[in-house]
Write a protein that holds these residues in place. Structure first.
Motif, PDB file in Angstrom:
ATOM      1  N   SER A 256      39.548  34.721  95.747  1.00  0.00           N
ATOM      2  CA  SER A 256      38.170  33.923  95.440  1.00  0.00           C
ATOM      3  C   SER A 256      37.346  34.136  96.838  1.00  0.00           C
ATOM      4  O   SER A 256      37.409  34.208  97.946  1.00  0.00           O
ATOM      5  CB  SER A 256      38.746  32.552  95.529  1.00  0.00           C
ATOM      6  N   ARG A 257      35.914  34.074  96.191  1.00  0.00           N
ATOM      7  CA  ARG A 257      34.751  34.271  97.182  1.00  0.00           C
ATOM      8  C   ARG A 257      33.797  33.135  97.524  1.00  0.00           C
ATOM      9  O   ARG A 257      33.328  33.067  98.568  1.00  0.00           O
ATOM     10  CB  ARG A 257      33.965  35.561  96.710  1.00  0.00           C
ATOM     11  N   ASN A 258      33.679  32.284  96.551  1.00  0.00           N
ATOM     12  CA  ASN A 258      32.811  31.182  96.679  1.00  0.00           C
ATOM     13  C   ASN A 258      33.380  29.857  96.592  1.00  0.00           C
ATOM     14  O   ASN A 258      33.060  28.903  97.190  1.00  0.00           O
ATOM     15  CB  ASN A 258      31.597  31.406  95.760  1.00  0.00           C
ATOM     16  N   SER A 259      34.144  29.476  95.306  1.00  0.00           N
ATOM     17  CA  SER A 259      34.512  28.147  95.079  1.00  0.00           C
ATOM     18  C   SER A 259      35.918  28.490  94.377  1.00  0.00           C
ATOM     19  O   SER A 259      36.405  29.201  93.631  1.00  0.00           O
ATOM     20  CB  SER A 259      33.678  27.399  94.177  1.00  0.00           C
ATOM     21  N   ILE A 260      36.815  27.030  94.778  1.00  0.00           N
ATOM     22  CA  ILE A 260      38.038  26.799  93.993  1.00  0.00           C
ATOM     23  C   ILE A 260      37.797  25.324  93.950  1.00  0.00           C
ATOM     24  O   ILE A 260      37.684  24.381  94.567  1.00  0.00           O
ATOM     25  CB  ILE A 260      39.153  26.973  94.873  1.00  0.00           C
ATOM     26  N   GLU A 261      38.100  24.900  92.417  1.00  0.00           N
ATOM     27  CA  GLU A 261      38.160  23.512  92.141  1.00  0.00           C
ATOM     28  C   GLU A 261      39.579  23.244  91.365  1.00  0.00           C
ATOM     29  O   GLU A 261      39.749  23.993  90.364  1.00  0.00           O
ATOM     30  CB  GLU A 261      36.904  23.148  91.075  1.00  0.00           C
ATOM     31  N   LEU A 262      40.282  22.304  92.011  1.00  0.00           N
ATOM     32  CA  LEU A 262      41.787  22.359  91.435  1.00  0.00           C
ATOM     33  C   LEU A 262      41.973  20.897  91.385  1.00  0.00           C
ATOM     34  O   LEU A 262      41.699  20.121  92.099  1.00  0.00           O
ATOM     35  CB  LEU A 262      42.616  22.822  92.678  1.00  0.00           C
TER      36      LEU A 262
ATOM     37  N   VAL B 222      39.785  26.359  88.910  1.00  0.00           N
ATOM     38  CA  VAL B 222      38.794  27.270  88.644  1.00  0.00           C
ATOM     39  C   VAL B 222      38.543  27.847  89.677  1.00  0.00           C
ATOM     40  O   VAL B 222      38.210  27.388  90.859  1.00  0.00           O
ATOM     41  CB  VAL B 222      37.419  26.367  87.975  1.00  0.00           C
ATOM     42  N   PHE B 223      38.365  29.244  89.445  1.00  0.00           N
ATOM     43  CA  PHE B 223      38.160  30.192  90.767  1.00  0.00           C
ATOM     44  C   PHE B 223      36.706  30.997  90.493  1.00  0.00           C
ATOM     45  O   PHE B 223      36.664  31.531  89.555  1.00  0.00           O
ATOM     46  CB  PHE B 223      39.007  31.203  90.926  1.00  0.00           C
ATOM     47  N   ASP B 224      35.700  30.622  91.414  1.00  0.00           N
ATOM     48  CA  ASP B 224      34.604  31.367  91.263  1.00  0.00           C
ATOM     49  C   ASP B 224      33.789  31.270  90.083  1.00  0.00           C
ATOM     50  O   ASP B 224      32.876  32.163  89.950  1.00  0.00           O
ATOM     51  CB  ASP B 224      34.590  32.910  91.563  1.00  0.00           C
ATOM     52  N   ARG B 225      34.125  30.122  89.319  1.00  0.00           N
ATOM     53  CA  ARG B 225      33.520  29.832  87.922  1.00  0.00           C
ATOM     54  C   ARG B 225      33.707  31.135  87.126  1.00  0.00           C
ATOM     55  O   ARG B 225      33.000  31.450  86.030  1.00  0.00           O
ATOM     56  CB  ARG B 225      31.922  29.570  87.845  1.00  0.00           C
TER      57      ARG B 225
END
Length: 302
Positions: free
Chosen positions: A2-8, A83-86
């Protein structure tokens, strides 16, 4: 990766290996946001609280969903997804706990696709947006606990299998039950069900079991496997006996069995369904609460 975002979002966060990877992502500049169920059955353990504060101390944004006496959107946040990096979404039957990665039988899927990720992210943002209503900062929900390192898990023995598939995202309360009834009603050859639990009242008229019985009546092969662990054995045994009687009376090709000591895993925690060549992977148990009142997430893979 992942480079930008992680939503868990998850019901239980109990594994230090995963926590350290999330903390590492946050340390290298990834925006990590975590939404946890704040009042799981039995409460949040000290280990779970320690992990939550470890993530927050690493720079992650950590929130808890707590159903109040006067207002609640869901009975429980029972979904298990990230969700990883959208770009990639992970959806599972399993909590983020040691047993989930070590001894339980469960299913998970990683899907690459911006469209399905945008839908999942919309669900995540909708759920986390109710701050001060039923979503609260970590320090107003859990007492700070220090802990670790916990059980650290090594690398997986083999990489995940890759497929090209058509994927649909489902949520509860919304359309998990509706879509499940739809695919069962269209079954032509086989229905394979692996569940931690089926509510003992369901054989007496639940919409999903009614669809399953109709499929068996038209000649579809039905195979069901249920857990036999603490808290599930009695109810699942009743369900298995009822289904065996129905199958015998109606001459259906339907079998229901409970796991036993010969199983290659500890606990059957899965919520998986295969109908012909369609697979459901997700967090929804076959009980009323999961279908109607919890926040659940699942995917259909065709």
């Amino acid at each position: 990766l992942s480079r930008n975002s992680i939503e868990l979002a998850c019901y239980l966060m109990e594994n230090w290996t995963l926590a350290r990877h999330l903390a590492g992502a946050s340390a290298r500049g990834v925006d990590v946001t975590v939404l946890l169920e704040g009042r799981p059955v039995g409460g949040v353990s000290e280990n779970g609280a320690a992990i939550a504060y470890h993530l927050q101390d690493s720079g992650a944004e950590v929130w808890t969903m707590r159903s109040g006496d006067s207002f609640r959107r869901y009975d429980y946040l029972h979904a298990k997804y990230a969700v990883f990096d959208r770009e990639r979404i992970f959806v599972a039957s399993e909590n983020m706990a040691d047993s989930s990665f070590g001894s339980n039988r469960g299913w998970a899927v990683i899907i690459e696709g911006e469209q399905i990720c945008s839908i999942a992210e919309e669900v995540f943002r909708k759920d986390i947006a109710a701050q001060g209503v039923d979503v609260f900062p970590l320090n107003t929900s859990l007492v700070r606990v220090e802990g670790g390192p916990g059980r650290l898990l090594g690398a997986l023995p083999q990489p995940p299998r890759s497929y090209l598939t058509t994927a649909s995202l489902l949520t509860s309360p919304y359309n998990v039950q509706e879509e499940l009834i739809g695919i069962i009603s269209g079954a032509q050859e086989r229905i394979l069900v692996q569940q931690m639990r089926i509510d003992e009242d369901w054989p007496d008229g639940s919409p999903i079991m009614t669809a399953l019985f109709s499929a068996a009546e038209r000649g579809v092969k039905v195979r069901i496997q249920l857990d036999s662990g603490l808290g599930t054995e009695k109810g699942n045994s009743m369900v298995a006996e009822t289904l065996a009687q129905r199958a015998s009376e109606n001459h259906w090709d339907l079998e229901c069995r409970l796991t036993d000591e010969r199983s290659s895993f500890g606990r059957l925690h899965n919520k998986g369904v295969v109908v012909d060549d369609t697979v459901m992977v997700g967090s929804a148990n076959w009980v009323d609460g999961s279908m109607e009142r919890n926040r659940e997430m699942a995917v259909l893979l065709r």
